[in-house]
Write a protein that holds these residues in place. Structure first.
Motif, short mmCIF file in Angstrom:
data_model
loop_
_atom_site.label_atom_id
_atom_site.label_comp_id
_atom_site.label_asym_id
_atom_site.label_seq_id
_atom_site.Cartn_x
_atom_site.Cartn_y
_atom_site.Cartn_z
N GLY A 78 0.82 -1.21 0.00
CA GLY A 78 0.00 0.00 0.00
C GLY A 78 0.85 1.26 0.00
O GLY A 78 0.35 2.35 -0.27
N HIS A 79 2.12 1.09 0.32
CA HIS A 79 2.98 2.28 0.48
C HIS A 79 4.02 2.42 -0.62
O HIS A 79 5.01 3.13 -0.46
N ILE A 80 3.80 1.74 -1.75
CA ILE A 80 4.74 1.92 -2.87
C ILE A 80 4.62 3.34 -3.41
O ILE A 80 3.58 4.00 -3.28
N ILE A 106 -1.60 12.12 1.65
CA ILE A 106 -1.86 12.19 3.09
C ILE A 106 -1.14 11.12 3.91
O ILE A 106 -1.39 10.99 5.11
N CYS A 107 -0.23 10.36 3.30
CA CYS A 107 0.45 9.36 4.13
C CYS A 107 1.40 10.07 5.10
O CYS A 107 2.22 10.87 4.67
N PRO A 108 1.28 9.79 6.41
CA PRO A 108 2.16 10.47 7.36
C PRO A 108 3.64 10.11 7.18
O PRO A 108 4.51 10.86 7.59
N TYR A 109 3.91 8.99 6.55
CA TYR A 109 5.31 8.59 6.31
C TYR A 109 5.84 9.10 4.97
O TYR A 109 6.99 9.49 4.85
N HIS A 110 5.00 8.98 3.91
CA HIS A 110 5.52 9.19 2.55
C HIS A 110 4.80 10.27 1.77
O HIS A 110 5.18 10.55 0.63
N GLY A 111 3.76 10.86 2.31
CA GLY A 111 3.01 11.84 1.53
C GLY A 111 2.27 11.18 0.38
O GLY A 111 1.18 10.63 0.56
N ASP A 112 2.90 11.20 -0.80
CA ASP A 112 2.18 10.77 -2.00
C ASP A 112 2.45 9.33 -2.44
O ASP A 112 2.52 9.04 -3.63
N CYS A 113 2.59 8.41 -1.48
CA CYS A 113 2.62 6.98 -1.84
C CYS A 113 1.21 6.56 -2.28
O CYS A 113 0.27 7.35 -2.26
N LEU A 114 1.05 5.29 -2.65
CA LEU A 114 -0.27 4.81 -3.11
C LEU A 114 -1.36 5.11 -2.09
O LEU A 114 -2.41 5.65 -2.42
ZN ZN Z 1 2.90 5.61 2.72
#
Ligand code: ZN
Ligand code: ADP
Length: 291
Positions: free
Chosen positions: A153-155, A168-176
């Motif tokens: 989910g985080h690619i 909105i991913c708190p780790y990656h921003g614009d991951c999947l």
């Molecule tokens: Zn992510």
């Protein structure tokens, strides 16, 4: 046999009793609170049910390594109180039966391979596109764990040319997950997904991101079926858009009839419908019996 099943989600828990045929005979659900209150509810449900085994499909990240001192623990979740919680050990101390333990999405992949859309196949991947995006991987008859467990989910994804949403991913921003989860859709379009019309540009964009993940997983793992579940996939118009975008991405390179001429039966919704999660946990419980 009476098999216990626990679909342990970040917002709600579903507990059920079923059998080896995938039939659920009884179920309850309750909100996910702190671990003590939540497990009190789980234990109260199973206490007089005389189950032969229990399967748990859990939100994560979780420890799946049999050799690890923290096997059966929830590891680093942002859910208050659950980080470092000994989920399997707590249940095992009350119920002296085999316990199957895996991620919610791996459980769903196993359930689909056992009784659902991938029945009879030795591989499938299961995506949930909901509050988060997760992927379960079942390859050559085994659920894949590897180093931790798949976190597809985080690619990172290639940005849609008309999309300036920051993610909105708190780790990656614009991951999947940051771009295509239910909350990401809502933040980008300032409306809940189910309120957007079927022909809204949101869906083409959504399909564009999901199709990138699927194209990557086809090229990497070569699964025999791709199953898409979760709340966002209730938007059935996404399926043809995703199939078309996958075919465009692959551009004829993977010359399997499943993709070139029968993609309608290759990228599909869960055969078990809304029971995919609980039936997945049930399948883990069956497998824990060693049968
Ligand atoms: Zn992510
Ligand atoms: P969870 O991921 O918490 O287990 P769901 O799979 O139901 O639960 O996902 C919830 C997310 O899916 C929310 O962000 C919600 O807005 C979105 N969602 C639920 N139903 C629909 C729908 N019919 N159309 C679009 N988005 C939906």
């Amino acid at each position: 046999m009476r098999i216990g099943a626990i679909e342990a989600g970040g917002t709600k828990f579903v507990c059920g009793i079923g059998n080896e045929k995938g039939e659920i005979e009884e179920r309850i659900h309750f909100p996910t609170l702190g671990p003590v209150e939540t497990m009190d509810n789980v234990i109260a449900f199973f206490r007089d049910k005389r189950v032969d085994s229990i399967g748990i499909g859990s939100f994560g990240p979780i420890d799946l390594d049999n050799a690890s001192p923290t096997y059966g623990y929830v590891t680093t979740t942002p859910k208050p109180g659950w980080t470092g919680y000994n989920f399997v050990g707590t249940l095992q101390s009350v119920f002296d039966v085999p316990i199957g333990w895996d991620t919610d999405v791996n459980a769903a992949a196993l359930g689909e391979a056992t009784w659902g859309a991938a029945h009879g196949l030795d591989s499938c991947v299961y995506y949930t596109i909901g509050t988060g995006v997760g992927v379960g991987v079942y390859i050559e008859g085994n659920l894949v764990h590897g180093l931790v467990h798949p976190e597809g989910g985080h690619i990172l994804t290639r940005r849609h040319p008309n999309d300036d949403f920051i993610g909105i991913c708190p780790y990656h921003g614009d991951c999947l997950e940051g771009m295509a989860s239910g909350p990401a859709l809502e933040a980008r379009w300032k409306a809940k997904g189910h309120t957007l019309p079927n022909d809204h540009q949101a869906w083409k964009m959504e399909a564009y991101y999901i199709a990138q993940a699927i194209s990557g997983v086809i090229l990497t793992l070569s699964p025999k079926k791709v199953i898409l579940g979760g709340g966002v996939m209730k938007q059935a118009q996404l399926f043809p858009m995703i199939r078309e975008a996958v075919r465009t991405n692959l551009n004829g390179y993977v010359s399997a009839a499943s993709i070139t001429s029968d993609i309608e039966h290759y990228i599909v919704p869960p055969g078990l419908g809304d029971n995919a999660g609980l039936c997945g946990a049930l399948a883990l419980g069956v497998r824990a019996l060693g049968s």
